[in-house]
Motif scaffolding. Sequence first.
Motif, PDB file in Angstrom:
ATOM      1  N   PRO A  54     -25.406  -0.624   4.842  1.00 25.91           N
ATOM      2  CA  PRO A  54     -26.637  -0.890   4.081  1.00 25.91           C
ATOM      3  C   PRO A  54     -27.389  -2.081   4.668  1.00 25.91           C
ATOM      4  N   HIS A  55     -28.688  -1.942   4.799  1.00 31.60           N
ATOM      5  CA  HIS A  55     -29.527  -3.027   5.305  1.00 31.60           C
ATOM      6  C   HIS A  55     -29.547  -4.145   4.270  1.00 31.60           C
ATOM      7  N   PRO A  56     -29.252  -5.400   4.661  1.00 29.83           N
ATOM      8  CA  PRO A  56     -29.197  -6.477   3.672  1.00 29.83           C
ATOM      9  C   PRO A  56     -30.503  -6.697   2.929  1.00 29.83           C
ATOM     10  N   GLY A  57     -31.630  -6.410   3.590  1.00 32.95           N
ATOM     11  CA  GLY A  57     -32.908  -6.587   2.925  1.00 32.95           C
ATOM     12  C   GLY A  57     -33.166  -5.571   1.831  1.00 32.95           C
ATOM     13  N   ASP A  58     -32.406  -4.484   1.840  1.00 31.89           N
ATOM     14  CA  ASP A  58     -32.554  -3.475   0.794  1.00 31.89           C
ATOM     15  C   ASP A  58     -31.524  -3.668  -0.308  1.00 31.89           C
ATOM     16  N   ARG A  59     -30.388  -4.246   0.027  1.00 27.10           N
ATOM     17  CA  ARG A  59     -29.302  -4.386  -0.938  1.00 27.10           C
ATOM     18  C   ARG A  59     -29.378  -5.689  -1.740  1.00 27.10           C
ATOM     19  N   TYR A  60     -29.841  -6.764  -1.090  1.00 24.86           N
ATOM     20  CA  TYR A  60     -29.778  -8.087  -1.716  1.00 24.86           C
ATOM     21  C   TYR A  60     -31.152  -8.643  -2.065  1.00 24.86           C
ATOM     22  N   GLU A  61     -31.148  -9.561  -3.021  1.00 25.00           N
ATOM     23  CA  GLU A  61     -32.366 -10.285  -3.407  1.00 25.00           C
ATOM     24  C   GLU A  61     -32.602 -11.388  -2.378  1.00 25.00           C
ATOM     25  N   LEU A  62     -32.990 -10.979  -1.185  1.00 28.25           N
ATOM     26  CA  LEU A  62     -33.134 -11.913  -0.073  1.00 28.25           C
ATOM     27  C   LEU A  62     -34.216 -11.416   0.870  1.00 28.25           C
ATOM     28  N   VAL A  63     -35.157 -12.302   1.208  1.00 29.11           N
ATOM     29  CA  VAL A  63     -36.212 -11.971   2.163  1.00 29.11           C
ATOM     30  C   VAL A  63     -36.365 -13.122   3.140  1.00 29.11           C
ATOM     31  N   ILE A  64     -36.873 -12.813   4.307  1.00 33.60           N
ATOM     32  CA  ILE A  64     -37.222 -13.821   5.304  1.00 33.60           C
ATOM     33  C   ILE A  64     -38.737 -13.958   5.309  1.00 33.60           C
ATOM     34  N   ARG A  65     -39.216 -15.138   4.996  1.00 35.29           N
ATOM     35  CA  ARG A  65     -40.655 -15.383   4.932  1.00 35.29           C
ATOM     36  C   ARG A  65     -41.245 -15.828   6.256  1.00 35.29           C
ATOM     37  N   ASP A  66     -40.415 -16.451   7.088  1.00 36.72           N
ATOM     38  CA  ASP A  66     -40.969 -16.995   8.332  1.00 36.72           C
ATOM     39  C   ASP A  66     -39.822 -17.288   9.296  1.00 36.72           C
ATOM     40  N   THR A  67     -40.055 -17.067  10.562  1.00 35.52           N
ATOM     41  CA  THR A  67     -39.126 -17.446  11.618  1.00 35.52           C
ATOM     42  C   THR A  67     -39.914 -18.158  12.710  1.00 35.52           C
ATOM     43  N   ARG A  68     -39.410 -19.310  13.131  1.00 32.93           N
ATOM     44  CA  ARG A  68     -40.112 -20.074  14.155  1.00 32.93           C
ATOM     45  C   ARG A  68     -39.120 -20.601  15.185  1.00 32.93           C
ATOM     46  N   SER A  69     -39.586 -20.716  16.409  1.00 29.22           N
ATOM     47  CA  SER A  69     -38.813 -21.340  17.467  1.00 29.22           C
ATOM     48  C   SER A  69     -39.514 -22.642  17.826  1.00 29.22           C
ATOM     49  N   LEU A  70     -38.864 -23.759  17.539  1.00 26.75           N
ATOM     50  CA  LEU A  70     -39.437 -25.078  17.775  1.00 26.75           C
ATOM     51  C   LEU A  70     -38.851 -25.657  19.050  1.00 26.75           C
ATOM     52  N   ALA A  71     -39.692 -26.031  19.989  1.00 31.18           N
ATOM     53  CA  ALA A  71     -39.247 -26.644  21.232  1.00 31.18           C
ATOM     54  C   ALA A  71     -39.934 -28.001  21.372  1.00 31.18           C
ATOM     55  N   ASP A 104     -33.915 -36.739  27.611  1.00 26.32           N
ATOM     56  CA  ASP A 104     -32.920 -35.687  27.456  1.00 26.32           C
ATOM     57  C   ASP A 104     -33.555 -34.316  27.668  1.00 26.32           C
ATOM     58  N   LYS A 105     -32.703 -33.303  27.776  1.00 30.08           N
ATOM     59  CA  LYS A 105     -33.207 -31.942  27.893  1.00 30.08           C
ATOM     60  C   LYS A 105     -34.003 -31.565  26.644  1.00 30.08           C
ATOM     61  N   PRO A 106     -35.024 -30.725  26.789  1.00 25.20           N
ATOM     62  CA  PRO A 106     -35.783 -30.297  25.605  1.00 25.20           C
ATOM     63  C   PRO A 106     -34.874 -29.638  24.576  1.00 25.20           C
ATOM     64  N   VAL A 107     -35.209 -29.838  23.320  1.00 24.85           N
ATOM     65  CA  VAL A 107     -34.453 -29.272  22.210  1.00 24.85           C
ATOM     66  C   VAL A 107     -35.191 -28.037  21.702  1.00 24.85           C
ATOM     67  N   THR A 108     -34.462 -26.947  21.491  1.00 22.37           N
ATOM     68  CA  THR A 108     -35.035 -25.733  20.908  1.00 22.37           C
ATOM     69  C   THR A 108     -34.264 -25.394  19.641  1.00 22.37           C
ATOM     70  N   VAL A 109     -34.975 -25.237  18.546  1.00 20.27           N
ATOM     71  CA  VAL A 109     -34.365 -24.927  17.257  1.00 20.27           C
ATOM     72  C   VAL A 109     -35.070 -23.717  16.664  1.00 20.27           C
ATOM     73  N   VAL A 110     -34.313 -22.687  16.335  1.00 17.00           N
ATOM     74  CA  VAL A 110     -34.867 -21.515  15.652  1.00 17.00           C
ATOM     75  C   VAL A 110     -34.674 -21.712  14.148  1.00 17.00           C
ATOM     76  N   THR A 111     -35.778 -21.746  13.411  1.00 18.16           N
ATOM     77  CA  THR A 111     -35.711 -21.945  11.966  1.00 18.16           C
ATOM     78  C   THR A 111     -36.102 -20.660  11.245  1.00 18.16           C
ATOM     79  N   VAL A 112     -35.425 -20.407  10.126  1.00 17.44           N
ATOM     80  CA  VAL A 112     -35.672 -19.209   9.327  1.00 17.44           C
ATOM     81  C   VAL A 112     -35.886 -19.639   7.879  1.00 17.44           C
ATOM     82  N   ALA A 113     -36.991 -19.216   7.281  1.00 11.70           N
ATOM     83  CA  ALA A 113     -37.293 -19.524   5.883  1.00 11.70           C
ATOM     84  C   ALA A 113     -36.857 -18.351   5.012  1.00 11.70           C
ATOM     85  N   PHE A 114     -35.836 -18.584   4.192  1.00 13.93           N
ATOM     86  CA  PHE A 114     -35.309 -17.569   3.280  1.00 13.93           C
ATOM     87  C   PHE A 114     -35.837 -17.806   1.869  1.00 13.93           C
TER      88      PHE A 114
END
Length: 262
Positions: free
Chosen positions: A179-196, A208-218
């Motif tokens: 089952p797809h989690p987005g169909d089974r659970y009360e959970l959505v992803i509103r935004d995904t961003r890759s910050l460098a 230092d080396k550049p930092v990359t962070v992937v953020t997800v808004a649930f």
Amino acid sequence: MFLSRFRVNTARPGARRLLSSPQAMHAAVMSSFPHILPSDSPQPGAPRVLWRLDQRSRAEVLLYVVSPDRPDLTHLVEQAGWPAVADPDNPGWQTRPYAPLLDRLTAGDRWAFRLTANPVHTVRRKEGEPRKLTAHLTPVHQMGWLLDEERQRRLGFRICEKPADRRLLPEGTTHKGRPHPGDRYELVIRDTRSLAFDKSRGSDGRRDKPVTVVTVAFEGRLEVTDPAAMRQTLTQGIGRARAYGCGLLTLAPVTQPASPAP
């Protein structure tokens, strides 16, 4: 503990600089506490300063801060707020004690929630190589990270399931036979961003080396299973990259029809 909310004036150059750099925003947030040095880090299990940016529209960006001390955000008002209209009764931000919410948590409570997190896992690309920390990039795997049963147990909550009549199909949509989690659970992803971004130069002048962070808004609904663990989650955060605006979970009554942020 305190929960603070600050609306960012996105038209100001200072605001655009802070919004473009999680490291600069982290430094600005930490400067709100005169008794906490920038190099200070909390001991394991101790409350810490958490922050999160919620962008509801192009011109509406809200900064939330959870902290053990009451913050002074005057410098943020001057850089990225509306200093001309600030006064003693309305300094440009709102702060309220967090204890009343923390103290009322009981097992079985259901809340709407919002969380920005950095879902990661470790992978080994070749036999014999050390495992490498890697961000989850697909919605299914990002949801799966938060839905992990052991993780939810440690955090003191479980994500609520949708009633059968609200699912798209009787058995739910599937992903690789499950089952797809987005169909089974009360959970959505509103935004995904890759910050460098680049980290500050060290004392030797090298960058230092550049930092990359992937953020997800649930967003979604959860049920408290362990009140003590849930209080720890709300005051210590979830996952990695907490210095860069990840990990802050906020709750609101499920009766509120709109935004789940407080």
